[in-house]
Design a protein around this motif. Structure first.
Motif, PDB file in Angstrom:
ATOM      1  N   ASP A 150       0.953  -1.127  -0.060  1.00 45.07           N
ATOM      2  CA  ASP A 150       0.161   0.007   0.091  1.00 45.07           C
ATOM      3  C   ASP A 150       0.944   1.274   0.071  1.00 45.07           C
ATOM      4  O   ASP A 150       1.844   1.113   0.524  1.00 45.07           O
ATOM      5  CB  ASP A 150      -0.756   0.117   1.040  1.00 45.07           C
ATOM      6  CG  ASP A 150      -2.004  -0.985   1.217  1.00 45.07           C
ATOM      7  OD1 ASP A 150      -2.502  -1.348   0.171  1.00 45.07           O
ATOM      8  OD2 ASP A 150      -2.371  -1.415   2.261  1.00 45.07           O
ATOM      9  N   PRO A 151       0.265   2.456  -0.860  1.00 54.45           N
ATOM     10  CA  PRO A 151       1.223   3.434  -0.709  1.00 54.45           C
ATOM     11  C   PRO A 151       1.279   4.357   0.638  1.00 54.45           C
ATOM     12  O   PRO A 151       2.140   5.003   0.893  1.00 54.45           O
ATOM     13  CB  PRO A 151       0.450   4.348  -1.981  1.00 54.45           C
ATOM     14  CG  PRO A 151      -0.805   3.837  -1.692  1.00 54.45           C
ATOM     15  CD  PRO A 151      -0.693   2.313  -1.557  1.00 54.45           C
ATOM     16  N   ALA A 152       0.420   4.008   1.343  1.00 52.63           N
ATOM     17  CA  ALA A 152       0.385   4.959   2.682  1.00 52.63           C
ATOM     18  C   ALA A 152      -0.624   4.003   3.819  1.00 52.63           C
ATOM     19  O   ALA A 152      -1.400   3.380   3.403  1.00 52.63           O
ATOM     20  CB  ALA A 152      -0.284   6.182   2.562  1.00 52.63           C
ATOM     21  N   PRO A 153      -0.293   4.487   4.970  1.00 49.26           N
ATOM     22  CA  PRO A 153      -1.123   3.678   5.902  1.00 49.26           C
ATOM     23  C   PRO A 153      -2.589   4.226   5.844  1.00 49.26           C
ATOM     24  O   PRO A 153      -2.846   5.265   5.664  1.00 49.26           O
ATOM     25  CB  PRO A 153      -0.263   4.261   7.246  1.00 49.26           C
ATOM     26  CG  PRO A 153       1.013   4.385   6.999  1.00 49.26           C
ATOM     27  CD  PRO A 153       0.837   4.916   5.564  1.00 49.26           C
ATOM     28  N   PRO A 154      -3.322   3.296   6.605  1.00 52.53           N
ATOM     29  CA  PRO A 154      -4.826   3.598   6.751  1.00 52.53           C
ATOM     30  C   PRO A 154      -4.826   4.554   7.968  1.00 52.53           C
ATOM     31  O   PRO A 154      -3.894   4.852   8.333  1.00 52.53           O
ATOM     32  CB  PRO A 154      -5.569   2.416   6.798  1.00 52.53           C
ATOM     33  CG  PRO A 154      -4.596   1.556   7.419  1.00 52.53           C
ATOM     34  CD  PRO A 154      -3.141   2.005   6.979  1.00 52.53           C
TER      35      PRO A 154
END
Length: 334
Positions: A150-154
């Motif tokens: 994933d490109p960034a954390p949720p």
């Protein structure tokens, strides 16, 4: 058909757009824990907004699509089964194996249909890989490498509800390992790192994980995932056999570049997230669900398939916690 959709968040909104223009859908009724959000989606898609999920059932629909928060899935699946409704549900069925089994027993007792949203089964690349394995063109399969980045954390508030990286993210890779290879996983050894943002440690989760999986005929597989891949959204699978090897997910939008002088450059438009990368697959899985409802197709991913993928994720989580190999049969499903 009259379709009910519960949940109008990011994926629910996408489903509403697909359903509202599908040839088999004559009417769409949407509901959400936030009625205002449901009303906004209904206005944009020409649908009807219900005050709550309860009205979806009392007003009467022919089938149900569940895209609400994970904690509500099992209850809604049970209500659909007891109402005699075929249901499509985003994964997971429930946050754990007992909850999953209880919901499945309701579906099986009612004799209704339940399709789970493992959309990668409808992706052109994964389908082609499966066909190559089945045809024998790769020869004896010996190695599989799967990854989701994933490109960034949720959002921090999502993490405690997600079930963790293995159950929430890598479960898709585990489903693909089974589906593409046609083999079952028999043992896992998994580890993870929480060295990234503090919110992962606070949630008891990891931001990066890796697992070595042994399949039933000796095929070795690795599955890795991270929430912190700044280059973009990257989902791939490599399958290597004695005769050939292939890669799923390698195209001009894959967020990776080569250090070789003549290697490919970085993608000019890397995939930003799962909805963009798998949009055609999401549409195809809903089309398959509607065709199943009208009797024109089989169930492409029933609840027992989802249970099998969850079982692997549970084994990985146990392996990470106890720092040891775990046999799949240690995760009881009886």
């Amino acid at each position: 058909m009259r379709i009910g959709l519960i949940g109008t968040g990011r994926i629910g909104t996408f489903h509403a757009r697909v359903l509202s223009r599908h040839r088999e859908v004559g009417a769409l009724v949407v509901a959400d824990a936030d009625p205002a959000r449901a009303a906004a989606v209904a206005e944009r898609t020409g649908s009807t907004a219900a005050p709550s999920a309860r009205e979806i059932f009392t007003w009467g629909v022919d089938a149900l699509v569940i895209a609400s928060a994970t904690a509500s899935h099992a209850e809604l699946i049970t209500r659909a089964a007891r109402s005699g409704l075929p249901a499509f549900c985003e994964k997971p069925i429930a946050a754990d194996v007992p909850g999953t089994l209880a919901a499945l027993h309701e579906v099986e007792a009612a004799g209704t249909q339940l399709q789970l949203g493992f959309m990668r089964r409808f992706d052109a690349g994964y389908r082609a890989a499966r066909e190559l394995v089945e045809s024998g063109r790769l020869g004896r399969l010996h190695t599989v490498r799967a990854m989701t980045s994933d490109p960034a954390p949720p959002a921090p508030e999502y993490l405690p509800l997600s079930g963790g990286l293995y159950r929430d993210c890598l479960v898709h890779d585990f489903d693909m390992l089974r589906w593409v290879t046609g083999r079952e996983v028999v043992e896992v050894y998994a580890t993870g790192s929480d060295a990234g943002p503090d919110m992962f440690r606070a949630a008891g989760d990891v931001d990066t994980a890796a697992a070595v999986l042994t399949l039933e005929d000796g095929v070795l597989a690795t599955a890795t995932a991270t929430r912190c891949n700044g280059a973009g959204y990257d989902v791939r699978m490599e399958l290597a056999g004695e005769l050939d090897q292939v890669t799923v997910g390698l195209d001009d939008r894959t967020p990776i570049s080569s250090t070789e002088p003549k290697g490919p450059r970085a993608a000019s438009r890397p995939w930003p997230g799962f909805l963009e990368r798998f949009a055609p697959a999401y549409e195809a899985e809903l089309d398959a669900f509607l065709r199943m409802v009208v009797g024109e197709g089989e169930n492409p991913c029933d609840g027992r398939e989802a249970l099998a993928a969850l079982r692997i994720a549970e084994a990985c989580e146990l392996s990470r916690r106890e720092r040891r190999p775990v046999r799949i049969e240690e995760i009881r499903i009886d």
